[in-house]
Design a protein around this motif. Structure first.
Motif, PDB file in Angstrom:
ATOM      1  N   CYS A   1       0.814  -1.209   0.000  1.00  0.00           N
ATOM      2  CA  CYS A   1       0.000   0.000   0.000  1.00  0.00           C
ATOM      3  C   CYS A   1       0.857   1.273   0.000  1.00  0.00           C
ATOM      4  CB  CYS A   1      -0.930  -0.053   1.210  1.00  0.00           C
ATOM      5  SG  CYS A   1      -2.122   1.277   1.304  1.00  0.00           S
ATOM      6  N   ARG A   2       1.354   1.676   1.160  1.00  0.00           N
ATOM      7  CA  ARG A   2       2.063   2.950   1.273  1.00  0.00           C
ATOM      8  C   ARG A   2       3.348   2.991   0.455  1.00  0.00           C
ATOM      9  NH1 ARG A   2       1.874   2.624   7.628  1.00  0.00           N
ATOM     10  NH2 ARG A   2       1.962   0.444   6.993  1.00  0.00           N
ATOM     11  N   SER A   3       4.153   1.949   0.527  1.00  0.00           N
ATOM     12  CA  SER A   3       5.395   1.948  -0.257  1.00  0.00           C
ATOM     13  C   SER A   3       5.090   1.904  -1.747  1.00  0.00           C
ATOM     14  CB  SER A   3       6.287   0.764   0.142  1.00  0.00           C
ATOM     15  OG  SER A   3       5.595  -0.460   0.025  1.00  0.00           O
ATOM     16  N   GLN A   4       4.005   1.254  -2.123  1.00  0.00           N
ATOM     17  CA  GLN A   4       3.615   1.198  -3.540  1.00  0.00           C
ATOM     18  C   GLN A   4       3.176   2.574  -4.034  1.00  0.00           C
ATOM     19  OE1 GLN A   4       4.035  -1.207  -5.603  1.00  0.00           O
ATOM     20  NE2 GLN A   4       4.298  -3.016  -4.329  1.00  0.00           N
ATOM     21  N   MET A   5       2.436   3.299  -3.188  1.00  0.00           N
ATOM     22  CA  MET A   5       2.014   4.648  -3.574  1.00  0.00           C
ATOM     23  C   MET A   5       3.230   5.553  -3.731  1.00  0.00           C
ATOM     24  SD  MET A   5      -1.512   5.553  -1.575  1.00  0.00           S
ATOM     25  CE  MET A   5      -1.790   4.413  -0.235  1.00  0.00           C
ATOM     26  N   ALA A   6       4.149   5.497  -2.774  1.00  0.00           N
ATOM     27  CA  ALA A   6       5.362   6.315  -2.863  1.00  0.00           C
ATOM     28  C   ALA A   6       6.180   5.937  -4.091  1.00  0.00           C
ATOM     29  CB  ALA A   6       6.200   6.161  -1.593  1.00  0.00           C
ATOM     30  N   HIS A   7       6.295   4.660  -4.377  1.00  0.00           N
ATOM     31  CA  HIS A   7       7.003   4.192  -5.568  1.00  0.00           C
ATOM     32  C   HIS A   7       6.385   4.825  -6.816  1.00  0.00           C
ATOM     33  CE1 HIS A   7       8.500   0.345  -7.872  1.00  0.00           C
ATOM     34  NE2 HIS A   7       8.623   1.432  -8.594  1.00  0.00           N
ATOM     35  N   GLY A   8       5.066   4.774  -6.889  1.00  0.00           N
ATOM     36  CA  GLY A   8       4.367   5.337  -8.050  1.00  0.00           C
ATOM     37  C   GLY A   8       4.623   6.824  -8.215  1.00  0.00           C
TER      38      GLY A   8
ATOM     39  N   GLU B   1      -7.209  -1.328  -3.209  1.00  0.00           N
ATOM     40  CA  GLU B   1      -7.664   0.024  -2.880  1.00  0.00           C
ATOM     41  C   GLU B   1      -6.545   1.045  -3.122  1.00  0.00           C
ATOM     42  OE1 GLU B   1     -10.847   0.034   0.583  1.00  0.00           O
ATOM     43  OE2 GLU B   1      -9.263  -1.453   0.980  1.00  0.00           O
ATOM     44  N   ALA B   2      -5.303   0.645  -2.913  1.00  0.00           N
ATOM     45  CA  ALA B   2      -4.176   1.531  -3.219  1.00  0.00           C
ATOM     46  C   ALA B   2      -4.077   1.752  -4.724  1.00  0.00           C
ATOM     47  CB  ALA B   2      -2.869   0.943  -2.674  1.00  0.00           C
ATOM     48  N   VAL B   3      -4.264   0.701  -5.489  1.00  0.00           N
ATOM     49  CA  VAL B   3      -4.242   0.819  -6.954  1.00  0.00           C
ATOM     50  C   VAL B   3      -5.334   1.780  -7.410  1.00  0.00           C
ATOM     51  CG1 VAL B   3      -4.565  -0.427  -9.134  1.00  0.00           C
ATOM     52  CG2 VAL B   3      -3.236  -1.480  -7.286  1.00  0.00           C
ATOM     53  N   ALA B   4      -6.531   1.623  -6.860  1.00  0.00           N
ATOM     54  CA  ALA B   4      -7.677   2.450  -7.259  1.00  0.00           C
ATOM     55  C   ALA B   4      -7.471   3.918  -6.897  1.00  0.00           C
ATOM     56  CB  ALA B   4      -8.960   1.917  -6.620  1.00  0.00           C
ATOM     57  N   ILE B   5      -6.969   4.194  -5.686  1.00  0.00           N
ATOM     58  CA  ILE B   5      -6.817   5.587  -5.256  1.00  0.00           C
ATOM     59  C   ILE B   5      -5.720   6.277  -6.061  1.00  0.00           C
ATOM     60  CG2 ILE B   5      -5.160   5.420  -3.344  1.00  0.00           C
ATOM     61  CD1 ILE B   5      -8.508   7.300  -3.164  1.00  0.00           C
ATOM     62  N   MET B   6      -4.684   5.531  -6.442  1.00  0.00           N
ATOM     63  CA  MET B   6      -3.630   6.114  -7.274  1.00  0.00           C
ATOM     64  C   MET B   6      -4.155   6.394  -8.680  1.00  0.00           C
ATOM     65  SD  MET B   6      -0.955   6.641  -5.441  1.00  0.00           S
ATOM     66  CE  MET B   6       0.421   6.772  -6.593  1.00  0.00           C
ATOM     67  N   LYS B   7      -4.977   5.503  -9.187  1.00  0.00           N
ATOM     68  CA  LYS B   7      -5.566   5.704 -10.524  1.00  0.00           C
ATOM     69  C   LYS B   7      -6.396   6.987 -10.563  1.00  0.00           C
ATOM     70  CE  LYS B   7      -7.977   3.316 -14.185  1.00  0.00           C
ATOM     71  NZ  LYS B   7      -8.650   2.090 -14.616  1.00  0.00           N
ATOM     72  N   GLU B   8      -7.074   7.289  -9.447  1.00  0.00           N
ATOM     73  CA  GLU B   8      -7.857   8.526  -9.368  1.00  0.00           C
ATOM     74  C   GLU B   8      -6.970   9.757  -9.545  1.00  0.00           C
ATOM     75  OE1 GLU B   8     -10.294   8.887  -5.882  1.00  0.00           O
ATOM     76  OE2 GLU B   8     -11.240   6.936  -6.205  1.00  0.00           O
ATOM     77  N   ASP B   9      -5.689   9.634  -9.220  1.00  0.00           N
ATOM     78  CA  ASP B   9      -4.751  10.750  -9.367  1.00  0.00           C
ATOM     79  C   ASP B   9      -3.882  10.595 -10.619  1.00  0.00           C
ATOM     80  OD1 ASP B   9      -3.888  13.243  -8.423  1.00  0.00           O
ATOM     81  OD2 ASP B   9      -2.187  12.368  -7.350  1.00  0.00           O
ATOM     82  N   GLY B  10      -4.270   9.686 -11.498  1.00  0.00           N
ATOM     83  CA  GLY B  10      -3.582   9.536 -12.778  1.00  0.00           C
ATOM     84  C   GLY B  10      -2.299   8.717 -12.738  1.00  0.00           C
ATOM     85  N   ILE B  11      -2.077   7.966 -11.670  1.00  0.00           N
ATOM     86  CA  ILE B  11      -0.869   7.152 -11.538  1.00  0.00           C
ATOM     87  C   ILE B  11      -1.278   5.675 -11.557  1.00  0.00           C
ATOM     88  CG2 ILE B  11       1.170   6.615 -10.133  1.00  0.00           C
ATOM     89  CD1 ILE B  11       1.187   9.525 -10.967  1.00  0.00           C
ATOM     90  N   ASP B  12      -0.740   4.926 -12.505  1.00  0.00           N
ATOM     91  CA  ASP B  12      -1.070   3.504 -12.631  1.00  0.00           C
ATOM     92  C   ASP B  12       0.005   2.654 -11.955  1.00  0.00           C
ATOM     93  OD1 ASP B  12      -1.912   0.974 -13.340  1.00  0.00           O
ATOM     94  OD2 ASP B  12      -1.538   1.223 -15.491  1.00  0.00           O
ATOM     95  N   ILE B  13      -0.357   2.022 -10.850  1.00  0.00           N
ATOM     96  CA  ILE B  13       0.583   1.115 -10.169  1.00  0.00           C
ATOM     97  C   ILE B  13       0.117  -0.335 -10.288  1.00  0.00           C
ATOM     98  CG2 ILE B  13       1.443   2.888  -8.575  1.00  0.00           C
ATOM     99  CD1 ILE B  13      -0.287   1.519  -6.362  1.00  0.00           C
ATOM    100  N   SER B  14      -0.838  -0.579 -11.167  1.00  0.00           N
ATOM    101  CA  SER B  14      -1.419  -1.925 -11.274  1.00  0.00           C
ATOM    102  C   SER B  14      -0.408  -2.974 -11.718  1.00  0.00           C
ATOM    103  CB  SER B  14      -2.619  -1.925 -12.225  1.00  0.00           C
ATOM    104  OG  SER B  14      -2.207  -1.586 -13.542  1.00  0.00           O
ATOM    105  N   GLY B  15       0.666  -2.566 -12.362  1.00  0.00           N
ATOM    106  CA  GLY B  15       1.688  -3.513 -12.795  1.00  0.00           C
ATOM    107  C   GLY B  15       2.778  -3.744 -11.770  1.00  0.00           C
ATOM    108  N   HIS B  16       2.705  -3.066 -10.629  1.00  0.00           N
ATOM    109  CA  HIS B  16       3.708  -3.260  -9.570  1.00  0.00           C
ATOM    110  C   HIS B  16       3.551  -4.646  -8.952  1.00  0.00           C
ATOM    111  CE1 HIS B  16       4.609   1.239  -8.545  1.00  0.00           C
ATOM    112  NE2 HIS B  16       4.569   1.030  -9.836  1.00  0.00           N
ATOM    113  N   THR B  17       4.614  -5.129  -8.357  1.00  0.00           N
ATOM    114  CA  THR B  17       4.577  -6.384  -7.630  1.00  0.00           C
ATOM    115  C   THR B  17       5.001  -6.129  -6.188  1.00  0.00           C
ATOM    116  OG1 THR B  17       6.838  -6.875  -8.328  1.00  0.00           O
ATOM    117  CG2 THR B  17       5.054  -7.800  -9.674  1.00  0.00           C
TER     118      THR B  17
END
Length: 141
Positions: free
Chosen positions: A13-20, A46-62
């Protein structure tokens, strides 16, 4: 090119958002961004969805374990939760600057979908602001 590791407990979640954000907000390629956990919990939808709302796609992260990145010469190691900071195994990183900011964990909130959305949005915005400042002061500055 600098190497930046963002570290959290489960790398979900948090580290993925920061990574994005650290990847997307660089004005030009300044650093290679990695995120990891001291455990792996999978990517939080939910982290993927909230980032998408801000135009950042992290769906391909692992979701990666910190041990997977052994041997990378780190310039910065950023812990984004107290648990990771206190329980992280030793990461040999001579000369790496270690930074810490404890962001609240929205995935721990029990409540209505609206309340959870607000919690994810607040954490996301806090992380975005932190990442903008980090890029300006540590990478671009």
């Amino acid at each position: 090119m600098k190497n930046v590791l963002v570290l959290c407990t489960g790398n979900s979640c948090r580290s993925q958002m920061a990574h994005g954000y650290l990847q997307a907000l660089q004005p030009k390629p300044l650093a290679k961004i990695y995120s990891a956990g001291i455990e792996t919990h999978g990517l939080n939808p939910e982290a993927v969805a909230i980032m998408k709302e801000d135009g950042i796609d992290i769906s391909g992260h692992t979701s990666n374990h910190v041990d997977e990145y052994a041997g990378i010469p780190w310039d910065f190691i950023i812990t984004v939760c107290d648990h990771a900071k206190e329980n992280c195994p030793f990461i040999p990183a001579d000369g790496a600057e270690r930074l810490h900011h404890n962001f609240s964990d929205p995935s721990k909130l029990k409540g209505s979908p609206e309340a959870r959305h607000t919690a994810f949005e607040n954490t996301r915005n806090e992380i975005r602001d932190y990442c903008r400042k980090f890029i300006a002061e540590k990478l671009a500055g």
